[in-house]
Enzyme design. Sequence first.
Site, short mmCIF file in Angstrom:
data_model
loop_
_atom_site.label_atom_id
_atom_site.label_comp_id
_atom_site.label_asym_id
_atom_site.label_seq_id
_atom_site.Cartn_x
_atom_site.Cartn_y
_atom_site.Cartn_z
N LYS A 106 1.13 0.54 -1.22
CA LYS A 106 1.05 1.82 -1.31
C LYS A 106 0.13 2.71 -0.12
O LYS A 106 0.72 3.70 0.06
CB LYS A 106 0.03 2.00 -2.66
CG LYS A 106 -1.18 1.60 -2.70
CD LYS A 106 -1.58 1.89 -4.12
CE LYS A 106 -2.93 1.34 -4.32
NZ LYS A 106 -3.80 0.62 -3.47
N ARG A 120 -8.46 5.25 -10.24
CA ARG A 120 -8.50 3.76 -10.34
C ARG A 120 -9.11 3.28 -11.81
O ARG A 120 -8.90 2.13 -12.12
CB ARG A 120 -9.41 2.85 -9.44
CG ARG A 120 -9.21 2.52 -8.04
CD ARG A 120 -8.19 1.54 -7.86
NE ARG A 120 -8.55 0.59 -6.91
CZ ARG A 120 -8.59 0.60 -5.69
NH1 ARG A 120 -8.28 1.81 -5.12
NH2 ARG A 120 -8.89 -0.58 -4.96
N ARG A 175 -2.90 -11.01 5.64
CA ARG A 175 -3.24 -9.74 6.18
C ARG A 175 -4.17 -9.70 7.08
O ARG A 175 -5.18 -9.90 6.85
CB ARG A 175 -3.43 -8.70 5.02
CG ARG A 175 -3.61 -7.25 5.27
CD ARG A 175 -3.33 -6.53 4.26
NE ARG A 175 -4.39 -6.19 3.39
CZ ARG A 175 -4.39 -5.32 2.42
NH1 ARG A 175 -3.56 -4.59 2.03
NH2 ARG A 175 -5.54 -5.25 1.64
N ARG A 227 -10.00 -8.75 6.40
CA ARG A 227 -10.71 -7.95 5.11
C ARG A 227 -11.70 -8.84 4.48
O ARG A 227 -10.88 -9.80 4.00
CB ARG A 227 -10.01 -6.88 4.48
CG ARG A 227 -9.86 -5.57 4.91
CD ARG A 227 -8.98 -4.63 4.21
NE ARG A 227 -9.30 -4.48 2.82
CZ ARG A 227 -8.71 -3.65 1.97
NH1 ARG A 227 -7.73 -3.06 2.41
NH2 ARG A 227 -9.09 -3.64 0.66
N ARG A 248 -9.95 -8.92 -7.78
CA ARG A 248 -9.21 -7.77 -7.38
C ARG A 248 -8.08 -7.52 -8.32
O ARG A 248 -7.70 -6.51 -9.10
CB ARG A 248 -8.98 -7.43 -6.03
CG ARG A 248 -10.05 -7.20 -5.18
CD ARG A 248 -9.71 -7.20 -3.59
NE ARG A 248 -9.23 -5.94 -2.98
CZ ARG A 248 -8.24 -5.90 -2.25
NH1 ARG A 248 -8.24 -7.17 -1.38
NH2 ARG A 248 -7.80 -4.80 -1.66
P1 AMP Z 1 -8.59 -0.26 -1.45
O1 AMP Z 1 -8.49 -0.24 0.10
O2 AMP Z 1 -7.93 1.07 -2.15
O3 AMP Z 1 -8.08 -1.63 -2.08
O4 AMP Z 1 -9.91 -0.35 -2.09
C1 AMP Z 1 -10.99 -1.37 -1.64
C2 AMP Z 1 -12.11 -1.43 -2.46
O5 AMP Z 1 -12.81 -0.02 -2.40
C3 AMP Z 1 -11.85 -1.54 -4.00
O6 AMP Z 1 -11.74 -2.87 -4.15
C4 AMP Z 1 -13.05 -0.71 -4.69
O7 AMP Z 1 -14.27 -1.76 -4.31
C5 AMP Z 1 -13.32 0.28 -3.57
N1 AMP Z 1 -12.45 1.57 -4.21
C6 AMP Z 1 -11.60 2.18 -3.49
N2 AMP Z 1 -11.25 3.34 -4.43
C7 AMP Z 1 -11.82 3.11 -5.62
C8 AMP Z 1 -11.78 4.05 -6.73
N3 AMP Z 1 -11.16 5.06 -6.98
N4 AMP Z 1 -12.71 3.64 -7.77
C9 AMP Z 1 -13.56 2.67 -7.35
N5 AMP Z 1 -13.65 1.83 -6.42
C10 AMP Z 1 -12.80 2.21 -5.34
#
Ligand code: AMP
Length: 213
Positions: free
Chosen positions: A13, A88, A127, A160, A171
Amino acid sequence: MNLVFLGPPGSGKGTQAARLSGKAGVLHLSTGDLLREAVKNGTELGQQAEGYMSRGELVPDDLIVGLIENKLTAGELDKGFILDGFPRTVPQAEALKTMFTKNDMGLDHAVLIAVGDEEIVRRLSGRWFCPTCQRTYSYPANQPKVEGICDDDGTKLQRRKDDEEDVVRNRLDVYKKQTQPIEDFYRNESLLVEIDGEDSPDNVFAAIEKAVG
Ligand code: AMP
């Protein structure tokens, strides 16, 4: 164009949102990127978020809702946007709806990029990213010319921390429990469009463009 992108970690995404925002000339706002930047810079938000992120948990709703609210009141969303990684949770989706109602704004679509669990684990464990320019690589589809080295600036690539397999499984679990219920939230609002995220990146992009007009 006012969109939110939904999908499990590794669904593509972020890549698709960046591509569409470039083509449509609208803001791409990734809460994951904002949080990683905050952690890197050691800001107060970064310090609060770091532990949750390294465990693959969500950061508390009020932190992230405050972040989006600041962007909205600063007028950053006025010319169209793609929210990537937000909302989220159902409370975040509700908070976003309230913010929009107050500001006379609305969503056009919630775009769900659907990918199965095994494919997600396979993708995330391949990744890598460049800590200097942030370019991402994935094995085997999009690998660097020299193993482990960024094509653009020669920096050693890193994973990461939250892409290690046990954290990925966590996750995914968090996604199912806390994020998947918002699919119903947007389905009930007649905003949800579902895209097959296991197709090639170009076909996924074409399907998104068709769905959002
Ligand atoms: P992502 O890059 O979108 O996978 O986000 C990485 C991490 O950031 C997630 O595993 C959460 O710990 C945190 N995170 C990102 N967006 C949110 C959100 N909208 N609500 C809560 N935690 C978030």
